[in-house]
Design a protein around this motif. Structure first.
Motif, PDB file in Angstrom:
ATOM      1  N   GLU A  44     -38.483  36.973 -14.738  1.00  0.00           N
ATOM      2  CA  GLU A  44     -37.594  37.738 -14.306  1.00  0.00           C
ATOM      3  C   GLU A  44     -36.375  36.402 -14.076  1.00  0.00           C
ATOM      4  O   GLU A  44     -35.214  36.813 -14.045  1.00  0.00           O
ATOM      5  N   ILE A  45     -36.760  35.423 -13.420  1.00  0.00           N
ATOM      6  CA  ILE A  45     -35.604  34.322 -13.204  1.00  0.00           C
ATOM      7  C   ILE A  45     -34.955  33.708 -14.301  1.00  0.00           C
ATOM      8  O   ILE A  45     -33.904  33.892 -14.034  1.00  0.00           O
ATOM      9  N   ALA A  46     -35.665  33.806 -15.726  1.00  0.00           N
ATOM     10  CA  ALA A  46     -35.015  33.533 -16.967  1.00  0.00           C
ATOM     11  C   ALA A  46     -33.870  34.741 -17.135  1.00  0.00           C
ATOM     12  O   ALA A  46     -32.575  34.246 -17.483  1.00  0.00           O
ATOM     13  N   ALA A  47     -34.447  35.347 -16.837  1.00  0.00           N
ATOM     14  CA  ALA A  47     -33.148  36.761 -17.784  1.00  0.00           C
ATOM     15  C   ALA A  47     -32.543  37.428 -16.473  1.00  0.00           C
ATOM     16  O   ALA A  47     -31.204  37.831 -16.981  1.00  0.00           O
ATOM     17  N   SER A  48     -32.392  36.570 -15.602  1.00  0.00           N
ATOM     18  CA  SER A  48     -31.901  38.001 -14.311  1.00  0.00           C
ATOM     19  C   SER A  48     -30.834  36.328 -13.361  1.00  0.00           C
ATOM     20  O   SER A  48     -30.154  36.804 -12.705  1.00  0.00           O
ATOM     21  N   ALA A  56     -28.972  29.939 -10.714  1.00  0.00           N
ATOM     22  CA  ALA A  56     -28.081  29.566 -10.190  1.00  0.00           C
ATOM     23  C   ALA A  56     -27.970  29.025  -9.381  1.00  0.00           C
ATOM     24  O   ALA A  56     -27.263  28.324  -8.064  1.00  0.00           O
ATOM     25  N   ASP A  57     -29.242  29.834  -8.357  1.00  0.00           N
ATOM     26  CA  ASP A  57     -28.879  29.111  -6.809  1.00  0.00           C
ATOM     27  C   ASP A  57     -30.137  28.177  -6.552  1.00  0.00           C
ATOM     28  O   ASP A  57     -31.161  28.530  -7.217  1.00  0.00           O
ATOM     29  N   PRO A  58     -30.527  27.424  -6.197  1.00  0.00           N
ATOM     30  CA  PRO A  58     -30.841  26.119  -5.787  1.00  0.00           C
ATOM     31  C   PRO A  58     -32.696  26.778  -5.975  1.00  0.00           C
ATOM     32  O   PRO A  58     -33.370  26.025  -6.156  1.00  0.00           O
ATOM     33  N   GLN A  81     -33.978  29.224  -6.224  1.00  0.00           N
ATOM     34  CA  GLN A  81     -34.378  29.836  -6.892  1.00  0.00           C
ATOM     35  C   GLN A  81     -34.690  29.223  -8.198  1.00  0.00           C
ATOM     36  O   GLN A  81     -35.705  28.880  -8.462  1.00  0.00           O
ATOM     37  N   ALA A  82     -34.286  27.245  -8.342  1.00  0.00           N
ATOM     38  CA  ALA A  82     -34.412  27.195 -10.109  1.00  0.00           C
ATOM     39  C   ALA A  82     -35.551  26.274  -8.992  1.00  0.00           C
ATOM     40  O   ALA A  82     -36.230  25.610 -10.035  1.00  0.00           O
ATOM     41  N   GLU A  83     -35.630  25.817  -8.205  1.00  0.00           N
ATOM     42  CA  GLU A  83     -36.728  24.636  -7.089  1.00  0.00           C
ATOM     43  C   GLU A  83     -38.031  26.184  -7.811  1.00  0.00           C
ATOM     44  O   GLU A  83     -39.130  25.581  -8.208  1.00  0.00           O
ATOM     45  N   LEU A  84     -38.059  27.106  -6.953  1.00  0.00           N
ATOM     46  CA  LEU A  84     -39.087  28.138  -7.212  1.00  0.00           C
ATOM     47  C   LEU A  84     -39.367  27.793  -9.065  1.00  0.00           C
ATOM     48  O   LEU A  84     -40.540  28.477  -8.867  1.00  0.00           O
ATOM     49  N   LEU A  85     -38.570  28.043 -10.048  1.00  0.00           N
ATOM     50  CA  LEU A  85     -38.470  28.309 -11.662  1.00  0.00           C
ATOM     51  C   LEU A  85     -39.721  26.795 -11.977  1.00  0.00           C
ATOM     52  O   LEU A  85     -40.675  27.037 -12.290  1.00  0.00           O
ATOM     53  N   ALA A  86     -39.060  25.546 -11.330  1.00  0.00           N
ATOM     54  CA  ALA A  86     -39.644  24.732 -11.454  1.00  0.00           C
ATOM     55  C   ALA A  86     -40.759  24.555 -10.945  1.00  0.00           C
ATOM     56  O   ALA A  86     -42.120  23.894 -11.634  1.00  0.00           O
TER      57      ALA A  86
END
Length: 123
Positions: free
Chosen positions: A78-82, A38-40, A42-47
């Motif tokens: 972890e990002i996918a789960a939480s 949800a946090d941009p 964190q989304a950037e990190l995931l990508a």
């Protein structure tokens, strides 16, 4: 009983990947269970993590890149789960990036992950 909903049947076979509201004055809430942060930041990190994992797959695996890949997988999970990677996970990822050294430092995706981790750790 004019105006009454008694006796009316509503049947829903299946709902997947969406939200449904039936009737007056209903509220529909959608929860984040699709592994999207949800946090941009964190989304950037995931990508960036996903891109770096794809880039690492093109290299001959070494102990350093295998360790980094394991941390990348753990961060992605972890990002996918939480919805976010914890500070401890970010610190382990930062350490794994440092151990992987120049292999990762030459990749744009490696730089992107390092920058995201640094920003999320506050410095």
């Amino acid at each position: 009983m004019a105006g009454s909903d008694k006796g009316r049947d509503v049947r829903i076979g299946s709902v997947t990947g969406g939200a449904v509201g039936i009737g007056d004055h209903n509220t529909v809430s959608v929860t984040n269970n699709q592994g999207v942060a949800a946090d941009p930041a964190q989304a950037e990190l995931l990508a960036a993590v996903q891109t770096l994992r794809a880039d690492l797959a093109r290299f001959v695996a070494s102990d350093r890149t295998a360790g980094l890949d394991a941390e990348l997988v753990a961060a992605e999970e972890e990002i996918a789960a939480s919805g976010a990677a914890s500070p401890g996970r970010l610190a382990r990822l930062r350490d794994a990036l440092a151990l992987a050294g120049t292999t990762v430092a030459t990749l744009a995706s490696g730089v992107a992950v390092a920058e995201s981790v640094t920003a999320l750790l506050g410095g």
